[in-house]
Design an enzyme around this catalytic site. Sequence first.
Site, PDB file in Angstrom:
ATOM      1  N   HIS A  91       0.822  -1.219   0.000  1.00 42.17           N
ATOM      2  CA  HIS A  91       0.000   0.000   0.000  1.00 42.17           C
ATOM      3  C   HIS A  91       0.853   1.265   0.000  1.00 42.17           C
ATOM      4  O   HIS A  91       0.345   2.352  -0.284  1.00 42.17           O
ATOM      5  CB  HIS A  91      -0.996   0.002   1.170  1.00 42.17           C
ATOM      6  CG  HIS A  91      -0.427   0.338   2.503  1.00 42.17           C
ATOM      7  ND1 HIS A  91      -0.130  -0.610   3.457  1.00 42.17           N
ATOM      8  CD2 HIS A  91      -0.117   1.534   3.073  1.00 42.17           C
ATOM      9  CE1 HIS A  91       0.320  -0.020   4.554  1.00 42.17           C
ATOM     10  NE2 HIS A  91       0.344   1.281   4.344  1.00 42.17           N
ATOM     11  N   ASP A 136      -0.225  -7.567   1.456  1.00 38.38           N
ATOM     12  CA  ASP A 136       0.310  -6.198   1.535  1.00 38.38           C
ATOM     13  C   ASP A 136       1.838  -6.248   1.602  1.00 38.38           C
ATOM     14  O   ASP A 136       2.451  -5.964   2.634  1.00 38.38           O
ATOM     15  CB  ASP A 136      -0.274  -5.492   2.757  1.00 38.38           C
ATOM     16  CG  ASP A 136       0.025  -3.995   2.776  1.00 38.38           C
ATOM     17  OD1 ASP A 136       0.464  -3.469   1.735  1.00 38.38           O
ATOM     18  OD2 ASP A 136      -0.199  -3.362   3.829  1.00 38.38           O
ATOM     19  N   GLN A 226       1.216   6.048  12.037  1.00 38.19           N
ATOM     20  CA  GLN A 226       1.351   6.726  10.747  1.00 38.19           C
ATOM     21  C   GLN A 226       2.820   7.027  10.436  1.00 38.19           C
ATOM     22  O   GLN A 226       3.540   7.563  11.263  1.00 38.19           O
ATOM     23  CB  GLN A 226       0.555   8.036  10.739  1.00 38.19           C
ATOM     24  CG  GLN A 226      -0.916   7.864  10.449  1.00 38.19           C
ATOM     25  CD  GLN A 226      -1.667   7.327  11.638  1.00 38.19           C
ATOM     26  OE1 GLN A 226      -1.322   7.617  12.773  1.00 38.19           O
ATOM     27  NE2 GLN A 226      -2.694   6.553  11.386  1.00 38.19           N
ATOM     28  N   GLY A 227       3.208   6.675   9.221  1.00 35.09           N
ATOM     29  CA  GLY A 227       4.582   6.888   8.795  1.00 35.09           C
ATOM     30  C   GLY A 227       5.462   5.671   8.963  1.00 35.09           C
ATOM     31  O   GLY A 227       6.581   5.628   8.447  1.00 35.09           O
ATOM     32  N   ASP A 228       4.978   4.645   9.682  1.00 40.16           N
ATOM     33  CA  ASP A 228       5.763   3.424   9.889  1.00 40.16           C
ATOM     34  C   ASP A 228       5.428   2.331   8.890  1.00 40.16           C
ATOM     35  O   ASP A 228       6.120   1.306   8.836  1.00 40.16           O
ATOM     36  CB  ASP A 228       5.529   2.878  11.304  1.00 40.16           C
ATOM     37  CG  ASP A 228       6.145   3.753  12.376  1.00 40.16           C
ATOM     38  OD1 ASP A 228       7.155   4.406  12.088  1.00 40.16           O
ATOM     39  OD2 ASP A 228       5.607   3.780  13.490  1.00 40.16           O
ATOM     40  N   SER A 229       4.350   2.497   8.115  1.00 43.20           N
ATOM     41  CA  SER A 229       3.954   1.479   7.149  1.00 43.20           C
ATOM     42  C   SER A 229       5.144   1.002   6.322  1.00 43.20           C
ATOM     43  O   SER A 229       6.001   1.788   5.924  1.00 43.20           O
ATOM     44  CB  SER A 229       2.898   2.030   6.188  1.00 43.20           C
ATOM     45  OG  SER A 229       1.615   1.939   6.713  1.00 43.20           O
TER      46      SER A 229
END
Length: 273
Positions: A91, A136, A226-229
């Site tokens: 993603h 994913d 958020q931002g660690d994906s």
Amino acid sequence: MTHTLRRRTRWWSVSGAFAAAALASVAITAPAVAGAAAPEPTSGAPTTKIVGGEAASTAEYPWVVYLTDPGGNQFCGGTIAAADKVVTAAHCVAGAAPQLTVVAGRDDKSSTDGTEAEVRDVWVHPQFQNASTGSDIAVLTLDRELTQTPLPLASRQDAGLYEPGAATTVLGWGTTTEGGSPSRTLRQAHPPISSDQDCSNAYGGQFDPAAMVCAGLPEGGEDSCQGDSGGPLVADGRLIGIVSWGNGCARPGTPGVYTRVSTYHDEVQAQLG
């Protein structure tokens, strides 16, 4: 229930001639979300950051990297799996615009340490549709070889690493509180593996134990955000998970959801040769 992706929000759109080229490059048939550097994700999208963690260093974890957009903004993480290959979340990069960059060996995003490599090619798992339906996972091919030691992938023979309560380390530069600002420096947390039953209780039919694994404390407090994906969930010197999605960050009873790397070992390993 609102689920959120653990990447920064969208910063590109795919349209016209570029859309055809991008979709051909990543070999998918469905549109997908990708990371960004400004507002929070829209409601209804599955989320990820390091909450309740501590400082970390690429000297100890040389294989952890982050991705930047054409403006130089960090939006996702990744893991060096071969000299010129990085594993990340699908993603983060499905339908991505050109000029993605991987940054290795840099703890502090404001510094110029480490190495920057351009992304030359993107492979997204052909069954990927969105984070909450599984698959994913993606592999980036870089324009140069990196000197950092790669991290091996967990395989189906590593089932013990997924036992409930097993220790893990998750790493990233994402936000340190839900809805907060991203971290300037690399951080780590150590959420234990959750049982499939606990994860199913939290997410119902959206949790697929064949494709996903959860990690977190029952009382919350340690998580990615958020931002660690796309960043690594590690156990016993193996990449066992990829930061994917969750319900908020570090909330009680809602562990973070990670791509179960062992399920995709053979397909990903084929991309690393």
